[in-house]
Every structure is written in C-alpha cells, then in structure tokens.
Motif scaffolding. Structure first.
Motif, PDB file in Angstrom:
ATOM      1  N   TYR A  15      -0.197  75.438 -27.107  1.00 22.27           N
ATOM      2  CA  TYR A  15      -1.067  74.349 -28.366  1.00 22.27           C
ATOM      3  C   TYR A  15      -1.518  73.451 -28.076  1.00 22.27           C
ATOM      4  CZ  TYR A  15       2.894  76.009 -31.718  1.00 22.27           C
ATOM      5  OH  TYR A  15       3.995  76.910 -32.090  1.00 22.27           O
ATOM      6  N   SER A  16      -2.566  72.792 -28.155  1.00 18.01           N
ATOM      7  CA  SER A  16      -3.390  71.863 -26.997  1.00 18.01           C
ATOM      8  C   SER A  16      -3.076  70.359 -27.812  1.00 18.01           C
ATOM      9  CB  SER A  16      -5.319  71.998 -27.744  1.00 18.01           C
ATOM     10  OG  SER A  16      -6.013  71.417 -26.968  1.00 18.01           O
ATOM     11  N   LEU A  17      -2.891  69.414 -26.623  1.00 19.85           N
ATOM     12  CA  LEU A  17      -2.378  67.778 -27.244  1.00 19.85           C
ATOM     13  C   LEU A  17      -3.061  67.090 -27.919  1.00 19.85           C
ATOM     14  CD1 LEU A  17      -0.298  65.762 -26.850  1.00 19.85           C
ATOM     15  CD2 LEU A  17      -1.248  65.344 -24.813  1.00 19.85           C
ATOM     16  N   VAL A  18      -3.085  67.193 -29.402  1.00 20.58           N
ATOM     17  CA  VAL A  18      -4.259  66.391 -29.963  1.00 20.58           C
ATOM     18  C   VAL A  18      -3.587  64.253 -29.655  1.00 20.58           C
ATOM     19  CG1 VAL A  18      -4.291  65.108 -32.276  1.00 20.58           C
ATOM     20  CG2 VAL A  18      -3.868  67.693 -32.330  1.00 20.58           C
ATOM     21  N   ASN A  19      -2.230  64.325 -29.651  1.00 25.88           N
ATOM     22  CA  ASN A  19      -2.407  62.281 -29.196  1.00 25.88           C
ATOM     23  C   ASN A  19      -0.095  62.851 -28.745  1.00 25.88           C
ATOM     24  OD1 ASN A  19      -0.810  62.263 -31.513  1.00 25.88           O
ATOM     25  ND2 ASN A  19      -2.040  61.639 -33.113  1.00 25.88           N
ATOM     26  N   ASN A  20      -0.042  61.370 -28.776  1.00 25.75           N
ATOM     27  CA  ASN A  20       1.086  61.217 -28.492  1.00 25.75           C
ATOM     28  C   ASN A  20       0.369  59.444 -28.415  1.00 25.75           C
ATOM     29  OD1 ASN A  20       2.580  59.281 -24.948  1.00 25.75           O
ATOM     30  ND2 ASN A  20       3.316  60.968 -27.038  1.00 25.75           N
ATOM     31  N   TYR A 141      -0.404  72.990 -36.865  1.00 27.81           N
ATOM     32  CA  TYR A 141      -0.160  71.253 -35.893  1.00 27.81           C
ATOM     33  C   TYR A 141       1.780  71.845 -35.384  1.00 27.81           C
ATOM     34  CZ  TYR A 141      -4.361  70.113 -36.452  1.00 27.81           C
ATOM     35  OH  TYR A 141      -6.136  69.692 -37.149  1.00 27.81           O
ATOM     36  N   LEU A 142       1.636  71.533 -34.607  1.00 24.41           N
ATOM     37  CA  LEU A 142       3.828  70.901 -34.264  1.00 24.41           C
ATOM     38  C   LEU A 142       3.658  69.454 -33.195  1.00 24.41           C
ATOM     39  CD1 LEU A 142       6.055  72.027 -32.958  1.00 24.41           C
ATOM     40  CD2 LEU A 142       5.084  73.044 -31.586  1.00 24.41           C
ATOM     41  N   ASN A 143       4.552  68.906 -34.352  1.00 22.77           N
ATOM     42  CA  ASN A 143       4.679  67.551 -33.593  1.00 22.77           C
ATOM     43  C   ASN A 143       6.122  67.369 -33.271  1.00 22.77           C
ATOM     44  OD1 ASN A 143       5.239  64.584 -33.406  1.00 22.77           O
ATOM     45  ND2 ASN A 143       5.625  64.311 -35.665  1.00 22.77           N
ATOM     46  N   VAL A 144       6.426  67.136 -32.159  1.00 25.74           N
ATOM     47  CA  VAL A 144       7.602  67.708 -30.901  1.00 25.74           C
ATOM     48  C   VAL A 144       8.222  66.027 -30.837  1.00 25.74           C
ATOM     49  CG1 VAL A 144       8.075  67.916 -28.920  1.00 25.74           C
ATOM     50  CG2 VAL A 144       6.927  69.186 -29.880  1.00 25.74           C
ATOM     51  N   TRP A 145       9.168  65.143 -31.303  1.00 24.68           N
ATOM     52  CA  TRP A 145       9.377  64.000 -30.650  1.00 24.68           C
ATOM     53  C   TRP A 145      10.977  64.228 -29.916  1.00 24.68           C
ATOM     54  CZ3 TRP A 145      10.152  65.882 -35.462  1.00 24.68           C
ATOM     55  CH2 TRP A 145      11.674  64.914 -36.603  1.00 24.68           C
ATOM     56  N   LEU A 146      11.300  62.963 -29.214  1.00 24.53           N
ATOM     57  CA  LEU A 146      12.000  62.434 -28.419  1.00 24.53           C
ATOM     58  C   LEU A 146      12.274  61.055 -28.789  1.00 24.53           C
ATOM     59  CD1 LEU A 146      12.458  61.907 -25.137  1.00 24.53           C
ATOM     60  CD2 LEU A 146      10.667  62.930 -25.884  1.00 24.53           C
ATOM     61  N   GLU A 147      13.788  60.927 -28.990  1.00 26.57           N
ATOM     62  CA  GLU A 147      14.272  59.407 -28.684  1.00 26.57           C
ATOM     63  C   GLU A 147      14.856  58.520 -27.942  1.00 26.57           C
ATOM     64  OE1 GLU A 147      15.572  58.077 -32.731  1.00 26.57           O
ATOM     65  OE2 GLU A 147      14.025  58.289 -33.286  1.00 26.57           O
ATOM     66  N   SER A 148      14.509  58.056 -27.038  1.00 22.65           N
ATOM     67  CA  SER A 148      14.785  58.000 -25.527  1.00 22.65           C
ATOM     68  C   SER A 148      14.969  56.461 -24.874  1.00 22.65           C
ATOM     69  CB  SER A 148      14.992  58.701 -23.715  1.00 22.65           C
ATOM     70  OG  SER A 148      15.270  58.481 -23.048  1.00 22.65           O
ATOM     71  N   GLN A 149      15.811  55.668 -24.635  1.00 21.80           N
ATOM     72  CA  GLN A 149      15.954  54.624 -23.639  1.00 21.80           C
ATOM     73  C   GLN A 149      15.027  53.559 -24.881  1.00 21.80           C
ATOM     74  OE1 GLN A 149      13.970  54.793 -20.069  1.00 21.80           O
ATOM     75  NE2 GLN A 149      15.766  55.977 -19.105  1.00 21.80           N
ATOM     76  N   GLY A 150      15.603  53.179 -26.354  1.00 21.79           N
ATOM     77  CA  GLY A 150      14.755  52.847 -26.906  1.00 21.79           C
ATOM     78  C   GLY A 150      13.351  52.710 -27.554  1.00 21.79           C
ATOM     79  N   LEU A 151      13.119  54.036 -27.364  1.00 19.70           N
ATOM     80  CA  LEU A 151      11.578  54.144 -28.176  1.00 19.70           C
ATOM     81  C   LEU A 151      11.794  55.434 -28.244  1.00 19.70           C
ATOM     82  CD1 LEU A 151       9.517  53.875 -24.164  1.00 19.70           C
ATOM     83  CD2 LEU A 151      10.054  52.013 -25.884  1.00 19.70           C
ATOM     84  N   ARG A 152      10.585  55.870 -29.139  1.00 25.52           N
ATOM     85  CA  ARG A 152      10.902  57.077 -30.308  1.00 25.52           C
ATOM     86  C   ARG A 152       8.750  57.716 -29.072  1.00 25.52           C
ATOM     87  NH1 ARG A 152      12.077  59.608 -35.425  1.00 25.52           N
ATOM     88  NH2 ARG A 152      10.388  61.260 -35.526  1.00 25.52           N
ATOM     89  N   SER A 153       8.274  58.714 -29.183  1.00 19.41           N
ATOM     90  CA  SER A 153       7.214  59.151 -28.407  1.00 19.41           C
ATOM     91  C   SER A 153       7.357  60.720 -29.605  1.00 19.41           C
ATOM     92  CB  SER A 153       7.180  60.305 -27.023  1.00 19.41           C
ATOM     93  OG  SER A 153       6.536  59.912 -26.329  1.00 19.41           O
ATOM     94  N   GLU A 154       5.951  60.679 -30.148  1.00 20.09           N
ATOM     95  CA  GLU A 154       5.522  61.490 -31.312  1.00 20.09           C
ATOM     96  C   GLU A 154       4.783  62.331 -30.558  1.00 20.09           C
ATOM     97  OE1 GLU A 154       5.133  60.469 -35.437  1.00 20.09           O
ATOM     98  OE2 GLU A 154       7.272  59.815 -35.052  1.00 20.09           O
ATOM     99  N   ILE A 155       4.926  63.246 -30.009  1.00 15.40           N
ATOM    100  CA  ILE A 155       3.455  64.135 -29.712  1.00 15.40           C
ATOM    101  C   ILE A 155       2.943  65.025 -30.665  1.00 15.40           C
ATOM    102  CG2 ILE A 155       2.383  65.079 -27.183  1.00 15.40           C
ATOM    103  CD1 ILE A 155       5.423  64.531 -25.535  1.00 15.40           C
ATOM    104  N   TRP A 156       2.025  65.003 -30.819  1.00 15.02           N
ATOM    105  CA  TRP A 156       0.625  65.981 -31.395  1.00 15.02           C
ATOM    106  C   TRP A 156       0.493  67.251 -31.019  1.00 15.02           C
ATOM    107  CZ3 TRP A 156       1.988  67.023 -36.552  1.00 15.02           C
ATOM    108  CH2 TRP A 156       2.800  66.528 -37.661  1.00 15.02           C
TER     109      TRP A 156
END
Length: 163
Positions: A15-20, A141-156
């Motif tokens: 997969y190629s990174l689209v955005n974060n 498309y693959l959306n991979v996300w995690l929640e850590s230290q009060g943040l949610r990071s969504e990576i497409w």
C-alpha cells in the motif's frame, strides 16, 4: 464465519501512503501530522504474516539536502535530527487480534513483535492497529488507526500491489 487466514490473505499486499490525520481526543480537534500534508510511505503485509512500514515527510524544510547516506562526522546534526523526527520505519510479524470480531473489511491487527525499527524502543513491542478496508472507483484503500496518549492517528493507504 471467515477464517483468519482468509482475512490475512485479503489484506496481503503493498500500500502507498495517502495521508495521515491526527486528532486530539480531549479537544476533538485536528493537529498537524509528523509527516506533513503530503507524506510518502509504503506498508506491506504478506500472506505469511510479516509486515513492514516506512513513512516520511515530503515537506522541504523537513527533508534536508545537505546530508547523504552513509552519515559522515562532518554532517550537520540538525539535519539528521530532522530526518529522524519526520520519518519512521519498522518491520516484524502481524496477526489478527483474536479478541476482536475481525472480517475482511474491519477489525484489529497486531503489529509485532516488531523485529526492527528506526525507533529502538519499538523493538519487541506489539502494537494494536484497527483497520477498515474500503473500495472506491476500483481502488482498494486501507485505513489503519490507533489511539495513544490522548491522540487518534488515522493513516490511509491505497493498495498498489495485491499480495
């Protein structure tokens, strides 16, 4: 019921990174990403249970042109600091989190144990990543996300090679 191996085979590919996009969960606001507005990267899952991820900024101010590989004693330390702050790579095994209902289109992956990483403390860690698969105009498309230290990071990511 879908077998775990069927899910792994469905996710396998490059997969190629689209955005974060990063959100502050306390204020429910978007904050700047470590990789800027137009990041570059590749994510690979194999049908054998291995994965690798490489991500970096393309913001010119974060991509110094005064250094080359291999590093030299005379290189400006600040330039290497910028590269380190705005890039990440890691690799290891991956599996499905068996305590979550996983399907071919959504669930939770476990990255790890991580075998190698540009951030040494990540080595031997196992990190949970939620995933959602979506198809749009014939693209996967693959959306991979995690929640850590009060943040949610969504990576497409957009699949460029089916595994």
């Amino acid at each position: 019921m879908v077998k775990p191996t069927d899910i792994v085979h469905a996710l396998a590919g490059t997969y190629s990174l689209v955005n974060n996009t990063v959100y502050n969960l306390t204020t429910n606001t978007q904050i700047p990403s470590t990789w800027g507005d137009a990041p570059a990267g590749l994510l690979t899952y194999t049908k054998y249970g291995f994965m690798s991820a490489v991500m970096s900024a393309t913001v010119p101010a974060w991509r110094p042109t005064d250094i080359r590989w291999p590093p030299k004693d005379a290189d400006p330390p600040h330039s290497w600091e910028l590269v380190g702050r705005h890039s990440l790579s890691y690799a290891g095994t991956f599996s499905l989190n068996a305590s979550v209902a996983n399907t071919k289109t959504q669930g939770q992956l476990l990255h790890g144990p991580i075998r190698t990483a540009s951030v040494p403390v990540m080595i031997n860690e196992t990190q949970a990543r939620y995933y959602t698969v979506a198809e749009r105009a014939g693209e996967v498309y693959l959306n991979v996300w995690l929640e850590s230290q009060g943040l949610r990071s969504e990576i497409w990511w957009r699949r460029i090679v089916k595994g």
